[in-house]
Design an enzyme around this catalytic site. Structure first.
Site, PDB file in Angstrom:
ATOM      1  N   GLN A   1      31.626  38.935  37.762  1.00 36.49           N
ATOM      2  CA  GLN A   1      31.155  37.775  37.310  1.00 36.49           C
ATOM      3  C   GLN A   1      30.697  36.386  38.395  1.00 36.49           C
ATOM      4  OE1 GLN A   1      30.816  36.027  34.311  1.00 36.49           O
ATOM      5  NE2 GLN A   1      32.106  38.678  33.294  1.00 36.49           N
TER       6      GLN A   1
ATOM      7  N   CYS B   1      37.631  41.381  26.395  1.00 32.11           N
ATOM      8  CA  CYS B   1      38.310  42.058  26.826  1.00 32.11           C
ATOM      9  C   CYS B   1      39.379  41.343  27.874  1.00 32.11           C
ATOM     10  CB  CYS B   1      37.128  43.101  28.188  1.00 32.11           C
ATOM     11  SG  CYS B   1      35.996  43.811  26.893  1.00 32.11           S
TER      12      CYS B   1
ATOM     13  N   ASP C   1      37.543  41.623  42.078  1.00 32.63           N
ATOM     14  CA  ASP C   1      36.935  42.180  40.407  1.00 32.63           C
ATOM     15  C   ASP C   1      36.287  41.168  40.421  1.00 32.63           C
ATOM     16  OD1 ASP C   1      35.246  42.231  38.429  1.00 32.63           O
ATOM     17  OD2 ASP C   1      37.453  42.360  36.842  1.00 32.63           O
TER      18      ASP C   1
ATOM     19  N   LYS D   1      25.235  42.126  34.989  1.00 28.44           N
ATOM     20  CA  LYS D   1      25.392  40.868  35.142  1.00 28.44           C
ATOM     21  C   LYS D   1      24.994  39.977  36.263  1.00 28.44           C
ATOM     22  CE  LYS D   1      29.306  41.881  33.331  1.00 28.44           C
ATOM     23  NZ  LYS D   1      30.766  41.456  32.090  1.00 28.44           N
TER      24      LYS D   1
ATOM     25  N   HIS E   1      40.143  40.668  33.103  1.00 29.77           N
ATOM     26  CA  HIS E   1      39.547  41.831  32.188  1.00 29.77           C
ATOM     27  C   HIS E   1      40.431  42.959  32.265  1.00 29.77           C
ATOM     28  CE1 HIS E   1      36.292  44.801  30.868  1.00 29.77           C
ATOM     29  NE2 HIS E   1      35.695  43.325  30.275  1.00 29.77           N
TER      30      HIS E   1
HETATM   31  N1  PMP Z   1      35.553  42.099  35.073  1.00 31.78           N
HETATM   32  C1  PMP Z   1      35.217  41.749  34.881  1.00 31.78           C
HETATM   33  C2  PMP Z   1      35.377  40.220  34.982  1.00 31.78           C
HETATM   34  C3  PMP Z   1      34.305  41.064  33.370  1.00 31.78           C
HETATM   35  O1  PMP Z   1      33.780  39.795  32.938  1.00 31.78           O
HETATM   36  C4  PMP Z   1      33.726  42.746  33.502  1.00 31.78           C
HETATM   37  C5  PMP Z   1      32.666  42.867  31.760  1.00 31.78           C
HETATM   38  N2  PMP Z   1      32.573  41.746  31.182  1.00 31.78           N
HETATM   39  C6  PMP Z   1      33.682  43.737  33.601  1.00 31.78           C
HETATM   40  C7  PMP Z   1      34.860  43.242  34.230  1.00 31.78           C
HETATM   41  C8  PMP Z   1      33.001  45.674  33.385  1.00 31.78           C
HETATM   42  O2  PMP Z   1      32.217  45.288  33.679  1.00 31.78           O
HETATM   43  P1  PMP Z   1      31.336  46.330  33.457  1.00 31.78           P
HETATM   44  O3  PMP Z   1      31.814  46.600  31.464  1.00 31.78           O
HETATM   45  O4  PMP Z   1      30.109  46.300  33.304  1.00 31.78           O
HETATM   46  O5  PMP Z   1      32.198  48.106  33.928  1.00 31.78           O
END
Ligand code: PMP
Length: 405
Positions: free
Chosen positions: A202, A363, A199, A225, A122
């Site tokens: 997920q 993203c 990270d 999440k 991401h």
């Molecule tokens: N890493 C991953 C793998 C994600 O899926 C996400 C959210 N889509 C993020 C980081 C960022 O999370 P947040 O927008 O809640 O800070």
């Protein structure tokens, strides 16, 4: 709590709503999960009973809010099996957690050093490290992703060296659903003395995170999440690392003493928690994790794996559909493209039938380039989804195909 999907669904008021007269089928859980009534109640309860600023107040409300806020920290600590409660730092979400880690690391990097990330990141877990490396003149190395959507572990091993200062990777890919071998990756990184940052955005919602068993140094996730509100997240980091790192934001709460010339820092976790924290959402995150932890994890995982297996089977049989990344170990999400239309059109036409999915680059632009697609359509599952919803989704997708073909 016994595992009964119908009963679980009853606890989520939003699942009763309709979209243009169609029942809502919510398949965008990798973006954000819905909230059970007990989490909504926890938030309302905080604001109606004991809303006040924590730690410093000399009154009953502040005392009660502080106790609940710190109790939520303990719930997180136990959930991820962190050895020490002061290692659990409240943040606004995964993005902020990763920025704190990268900000700390960059102070310790030199121009000879290397940081390793993967091609399936991401943006929150790649831009952060790009910037940290740019700041220090260090080098960013990338583990490629195979056609199956798995990390190339052979290449990963060749990238590791004594120059590697930190290895960052996702527990689970938000695009492909690939579950990475986090323990193995961590062990390999540790063999060259590197720090490991996972990270967990997920990974956390699918349960079973044990940071001590994994052996990593940092694990980050977002509350939204895992059935909690937006605006709250966690950065877990090993005490001995965090204690030596520069502070993140400065201000109230994170200090010990302040004179007009200088300041000294508070102990963990407050050292990384400048300013008034997000008390209500932290308490609601505690409530969400408490709720989730009451289920038998094996049953939750079996249910989620059944959903993804069934969806994969339906997708494989679907005319003109290509699944992007088909890893052996997957959870939560499936990404695909259709031969007859852009993902954005697919999402739009599904929405008209009540199906909420995500389309676009998620993203993860480098991963889109890797698979040579402008974007994908992604369905992502959670504890409250059913096999009937999966079937209904593919029936709706058939209609979309007829409209676009
Ligand atoms: N890493 C991953 C793998 C994600 O899926 C996400 C959210 N889509 C993020 C980081 C960022 O999370 P947040 O927008 O809640 O800070």
């Amino acid at each position: 709590m016994t595992f009964n999907v119908a009963a679980i669904r009853e606890q989520f008021p939003i699942l009763k709503r309709e979209v243009d007269g169609n029942p809502l089928v919510y398949l965008d859980n990798a973006a954000s999960t819905q909230k059970p009534q007990c989490v909504i109640d926890a938030l309302v309860d905080y604001y109606t009973r004991c809303n006040s600023n924590v730690h410093r107040g000399a009154h009953r409300l502040a005392d009660e809010a502080t106790k609940e806020f710190e109790a939520a920290r303990d719930i997180v600590k136990n959930f991820i099996n962190a050895p020490n409660r002061e290692e659990v730092i409240w943040t606004s979400g995964t993005t902020e957690s990763l920025n704190i880690i990268a900000h700390g690391l960059r102070e310790t990097l030199s121009s000879d050093d290397e940081v390793i990330v993967t091609e399936m990141e991401h943006h929150a877990n790649i831009v952060t490290w790009q910037e940290a490396c740019r700041f220090a003149g260090a080098t960013l190395k990338v583990v490629p992703v195979s056609d199956q959507g798995e990390l190339d572990l052979d290449v990963f091993e060749t990238l590791l060296s004594p120059k590697t200062k930190l290895v960052a990777f996702p527990h689970v890919s938000n695009v492909l659903g690939t579950v990475n071998p986090v323990k193995w990756l961590t062990q390999k990184a540790k063999e060259v003395g590197a720090l490991v940052s996972i990270d967990g955005a997920q990974g956390v919602a699918h349960g079973g995170v044990d940071v001590q068993d994994i052996g990593c140094d940092f694990y980050s996730f977002s509350g939204h999440k895992i059935y909690a509100p937006m605006g709250i997240g966690v950065m877990w980091g090993k005490k001995d690392v965090l204690e030596t790192w520069p502070v993140w934001q400065t201000g109230g709460e994170m200090i010990s003493t302040v004179t007009l010339e200088k300041a000294t820092w508070n102990t963990l976790p407050y050292r990384f928690e400048a300013g008034t924290p997000n008390v209500g959402d932290a308490i609601a995150l505690g409530a969400a994790i408490k709720w989730f932890s009451e289920f038998d994890l094996k049953e939750v995982q079996a249910h989620e794996r059944q959903l993804i297996a069934h969806a994969t089977k339906c997708a494989e049989a679907f005319e003109g559909l290509t699944i992007i990344g088909n890893a052996k170990d997957k959870v939560g999400a499936i990404s695909f493209v259709l031969d007859c239309g852009h993902p954005a059109d697919i999402g739009f036409l599904l929405d008209r039938q009540g199906f909420a999915i995500r389309t676009g680059d998620h993203c993860a632009q480098p991963l889109m380039s890797r698979f040579d697609v402008p974007g994908t359509a992604r369905v992502s599952f959670s504890i409250y989804n059913t096999l009937e919803e999966v079937d209904a989704f593919f029936n709706a997708l058939k209609k979309v195909r007829m409209m676009l073909a």
